[in-house]
Design a protein around this motif. Structure first.
Motif, PDB file in Angstrom:
ATOM      1  N   ASN A  87      73.749 -36.513  20.489  1.00 47.17           N
ATOM      2  CA  ASN A  87      74.152 -37.425  21.562  1.00 47.17           C
ATOM      3  C   ASN A  87      73.806 -36.894  22.952  1.00 47.17           C
ATOM      4  OD1 ASN A  87      76.115 -35.324  21.436  1.00 47.17           O
ATOM      5  ND2 ASN A  87      77.599 -36.612  22.501  1.00 47.17           N
TER       6      ASN A  87
ATOM      7  N   SER B 135      81.838 -29.176  21.573  1.00 49.50           N
ATOM      8  CA  SER B 135      82.397 -30.526  21.662  1.00 49.50           C
ATOM      9  C   SER B 135      83.788 -30.434  22.295  1.00 49.50           C
ATOM     10  CB  SER B 135      82.518 -31.154  20.280  1.00 49.50           C
ATOM     11  OG  SER B 135      83.506 -30.481  19.503  1.00 49.50           O
TER      12      SER B 135
ATOM     13  N   ASP C 228      87.786 -35.682  19.838  1.00 47.36           N
ATOM     14  CA  ASP C 228      86.415 -36.173  19.711  1.00 47.36           C
ATOM     15  C   ASP C 228      85.502 -35.075  19.185  1.00 47.36           C
ATOM     16  OD1 ASP C 228      84.070 -37.535  19.835  1.00 47.36           O
ATOM     17  OD2 ASP C 228      83.934 -37.590  22.028  1.00 47.36           O
ATOM     18  N   HIS C 229      84.915 -35.320  18.014  1.00 47.42           N
ATOM     19  CA  HIS C 229      83.994 -34.353  17.425  1.00 47.42           C
ATOM     20  C   HIS C 229      82.713 -35.044  16.954  1.00 47.42           C
ATOM     21  CE1 HIS C 229      83.053 -30.385  16.023  1.00 47.42           C
ATOM     22  NE2 HIS C 229      82.913 -30.761  14.776  1.00 47.42           N
ATOM     23  N   GLU C 230      82.497 -36.269  17.504  1.00 49.40           N
ATOM     24  CA  GLU C 230      81.303 -37.013  17.105  1.00 49.40           C
ATOM     25  C   GLU C 230      80.039 -36.408  17.723  1.00 49.40           C
ATOM     26  OE1 GLU C 230      81.177 -39.438  14.868  1.00 49.40           O
ATOM     27  OE2 GLU C 230      83.297 -39.037  14.541  1.00 49.40           O
TER      28      GLU C 230
END
Length: 841
Positions: free
Chosen positions: A95, A133, A142-144
């Motif tokens: 990302n 992250s 949040d660990h996406e």
């Protein structure tokens, strides 16, 4: 309550370098208990890095990794870990893009876990660090993907210390807040307490917030409480503000995310985070509505029977008429002070927000939260009492933060209803505090201590009149004010003095006998247990009723467990439960007892305590009698349960299982302890085995039962078929026993012993025969007990032969055999007259 130190320092002066342990020590001095210290548990070289480039490399396992070149120090400088300015790092996230600023943990750093970072070979490269992250840093869930600083609105130079930049160098102290000190559920309240303890200057955040002038009818709000609880209106203060054109997708600033995380609240979105932030800061719960989804104005009212609503957790809840609701034209949109509704919640599509800051009745909120099993941060504060004077300031604070952080515009729309009752002054006579606390305080010390906590003080001829501050609903009487003086002046001034026990007092006779009973049973090998005094309806009907007739029970208004909502009528269910738990853990041979109260209300009678006036004077005898009359009878019983073997199997000795004989032995032990002469008679109890139940009497009055449980009940409780039990009314036994009973003198002359065998009808109880023989034998009979009950050859059908061992003794001479025989035959004659007994040859 968790209090981040950087936040605390905004409202009270903290000496630079103050540690969490020092803050805890200061707060303990003013009565706030320390619990824990919370940190982000990150350390070492964690810096801002810039992704220069990366190469995507597919792997044989189907995963694609990125081999990244990341600048972690300005060009020409050494990195924080002593390495090159550009590090090669393997990353699995996808990302981010070249040019992004990210958080890089260099070798030697430690992340929460603990998770140490080191250069290591992976996927064919040496990864010299890690791109982190938000979850790996401890900032959220949040660990996406990795944390891109641009999403937080941050553009810091490469190499900047990310720990300080993101607020990860902060720490929070956790304190235990007691129910009477709800004001300490806020940074404002804890800062004030820290100032009391240390003398540091306190800056009240509310005084720094000037509530904006809003039109009182710009947004319609109505409080319509037609069924107040205990005469207390559900809401007395209700403030609203409107903020328009907010951007709900703006990132929450890292300093706010870090503070919320340390305070135990996860970041959700900038709008929700702001409401939570102000709640923690001021102690005023805040709710935000999507203004565009509201239908008409707001009405605060009670629920109607059968009304439902969907709360924020997605559950449809059936409402109770006591529930206080926030409603609009469509119906309920929130459980007041507990949880909002799903229809009007703020979301990523919200652009216009209605801010609510209200004050709700603590009793109403507490009942609603427990009724629906919905504890929340808001209800936790409301049920302890929220400062009614800060609602408008809190709404203004939220509006300003939404303008600053979400790009909104605060308009003049809003409303303010303020009908909080004026607090009455408390009279505090001169010398009262010193007399109650036991420390000599001067009038100036009392005045200064009460002024420091925020009280408004008027000097009178007899002392002071004190109006407590609005944030202290717990201060209702002069004793509360005295406690505050002791707290502010310092608990260390209160001497540790052991009071002298006044003469002529001590344990009552009943207390002494109860202790003796417990000691005697324990000495006999039984283990004392303490069970909960709650029971089911079936248990009260089964064990609390001798003949199976319906019984009255005390029902709890707010039971811990709906299945056990009655107060027990018997000790046996608790003993059976204890035996069941112990046997499930491998303890098979048990001897248990309990001394405790049971609750035996009279059928058809209503109990309750009258509304007596609250004051400093001791209640009169009539008032105490009235209180006592409102309480159902609560006699103290003693119960015993034996299961398994009373004698275990040994070489040459077979195991001896517990049975009714052991239950009767326990009764005899209780008799030794109380001085009671128990009479045993064949009895009947719906929970006990027919034919193996003894009715226990003292002075002709039934005081309890002993026997074996019905096998079906034992099996239902996963216990062996034979379970011996005893339950008797200990208060009745003590009442019927002569308190002046003395031990009988030991005879010094020889005893004469004889046996007596009598043939009687099988229906005649052995105890009844023994009683008449004892009466007929006269004063020379010292002891009589049954040694044999024979039914067989030589005894007529339908009869039985009872053999008694008799011991005769005279106090002044040696008895002759003729005198003993004469007394024995006199007893046999009475048995023959009463029951048709004949001597067996």
């Amino acid at each position: 309550m968790r209090v981040p130190l950087s936040w605390l320092a905004e409202y009270v002066e903290l000496v630079p370098g103050t540690t969490p342990e020092e803050v805890h020590a200061a707060l303990v001095e003013v009565g706030l208990e320390e619990e824990d210290v919370h940190t982000f548990e990150v350390q070492g070289a964690i810096v801002v890095g810039e992704v220069l480039e990366f190469v995507e490399e597919p792997q044989s396992n189907g995963k694609t990794i990125r081999w990244c070149q990341v600048r972690v120090a300005p060009e020409g400088e050494t990195a924080a870990d002593g390495g090159d300015a550009v590090h090669g790092i393997v990353c699995g996230a996808r990302n981010f893009f070249p040019g992004d600023k990210v958080v890089v943990t260099l070798p030697g750093a430690v992340l929460p876990g603990p998770f140490p970072i080191a250069a290591r070979k992976t996927y064919g490269h040496v990864s010299d660090g890690m791109i982190a992250s938000a979850r790996e840093l401890g900032l959220g869930d949040d660990h996406e993907g990795i944390l891109r600083l641009a999403t937080l609105g941050i553009d810091a130079p490469v190499g900047t210390d990310a720990i300080k930049l993101l607020g990860l160098d902060d720490a929070a102290v956790e304190i235990n807040v007691t129910p009477d000190r709800g004001y300490a559920f806020s940074i404002r309240g804890v800062a004030r307490e820290y100032a009391h303890a240390t003398g540091a200057r306190f800056r009240d955040p509310v005084e720094q917030m000037s509530p904006a002038e809003v039109s009182g009818d710009a947004f319609p709000v109505e409080i319509r409480d037609e069924a107040p609880i205990r005469g207390r209106v559900g809401s007395t203060v209700y403030a609203t503000r409107i903020v328009r054109d907010v951007d709900p997708k703006q990132p929450t600033p890292p300093w706010m995310v870090a503070r919320l995380k340390l305070a135990g609240i996860r970041s959700i979105s900038v709008l929700v985070d702001i409401t939570n932030y102000v709640m923690l800061e001021l102690g005023q719960p805040i709710h935000g509505y999507d203004l565009d989804r509201l239908r008409g104005g707001i009405v605060v009212r009670r629920a109607t029977p059968g009304e439902t609503m969907t709360t924020l957790d997605g559950k449809v809840r059936t409402l109770h008429p006591e529930d206080l609701l926030i409603t609009d034209d469509r119906g309920p949109i929130g459980l007041a002070g507990v949880m909002g509704g799903a229809d009007t919640e703020m979301s990523d599509a919200t652009t216009n927000v209605l801010i609510e800051a209200a004050n709700f009745d603590p009793v109403s909120i507490a009942r609603t939260a427990r009724r629906h099993k919905l504890p929340s941060e808001a209800s936790k504060r409301y049920e302890r009492g929220v400062d009614p004077q800060i609602a408008a300031a809190a709404a203004t604070r939220v509006a300003q933060l939404m303008v600053d952080l979400a790009g909104g515009t605060a308009d003049m729309g809003g409303s303010l209803i303020h009908e909080a009752p004026v607090r009455e002054a408390i009279e505090l006579p001169t010398g009262y505090v010193s007399g109650l606390i036991g420390v000599e305080y001067t009038d100036d010390e009392v005045h200064d201590a009460l002024a420091e906590i925020g009280g408004t003080i008027t000097v009178t001829d007899t002392g002071f009149e004190v109006v407590p501050p609005s944030w202290r609903p717990d201060l209702t009487g002069r004793a509360d004010l005295a406690e505050e003086v002791a707290r502010i002046a310092g608990y260390h001034r209160i001497p540790s003095v052991l009071p002298v026990a006044p003469p002529g007092r001590g344990l009552t006779r009943s207390q002494r006998v109860r202790r003796r009973v417990a000691d005697t049973l324990a000495a006999a090998g039984a283990t004392e247990v303490l069970s909960f005094p709650f029971a089911t309806e079936a248990e009260n009907g089964r064990y609390g009723s001798v003949d199976g007739e319906p019984v009255a029970s005390v029902r709890l208004a707010n039971a811990l467990d709906a299945s056990t909502a009655l107060m027990r009528r018997s000790l046996l269910p608790g003993l059976i439960g204890a035996a069941q738990r112990n046997r499930s853990r491998g303890l098979n041979d048990l001897s248990l007892f309990e001394v405790g109260i049971v609750f035996l209300p009279e059928p058809g009678r209503t109990y309750g305590t009258p509304g007596l006036p609250i004051g400093d004077a001791k209640p009169s005898d009539d008032e105490l009698a009235e209180l006592q009359a409102g309480i159902p009878p609560q006699p103290r019983h003693v119960g015993v349960l034996l299961v398994g073997d009373v004698l275990t199997k040994q070489p040459g000795q077979a195991a001896v299982p517990a049975g009714i004989v052991d239950a009767l032995d326990a009764v005899r032990q209780i008799g030794l302890a109380t001085g009671a002469e128990f009479e045993f008679a064949q009895g009947s109890h719906r929970a006990l085995h027919p034919g193996r139940t003894a009715e226990l009497r003292v002075e002709g009055r039934t005081v309890g039962y002993a026997g074996e449980l019905l096998p079906a009940l034992a099996e239902e409780a996963d216990l062996p078929r034979v379970v011996a039990v005893v339950e008797l009314d200990l208060d009745a036994v003590i009442e019927l026993t002569d308190p002046a009973l003395e031990a009988r003198a030991i005879g010094t002359y020889p005893a004469a012993t004889q046996d007596l065998s009598l043939v009687v009808d099988r229906a005649v109880p052995a105890a009844a025969v023994a009683a008449v023989v004892r009466d007929g034998a006269g004063a020379l009979l010292e002891d009589l007990h049954l040694v044999d009950d024979y039914r067989g050859q030589g005894v007529p059908e339908g009869s039985k032969s009872l053999t008694f061992a008799l011991r005769f003794r005279a106090a002044d001479r040696t008895l002759t055999a003729a005198e003993a025989s004469e007394a024995k035959l006199a007893g046999a004659a009475v048995a023959a007259e009463r029951y048709g007994a004949r001597i067996r040859e």
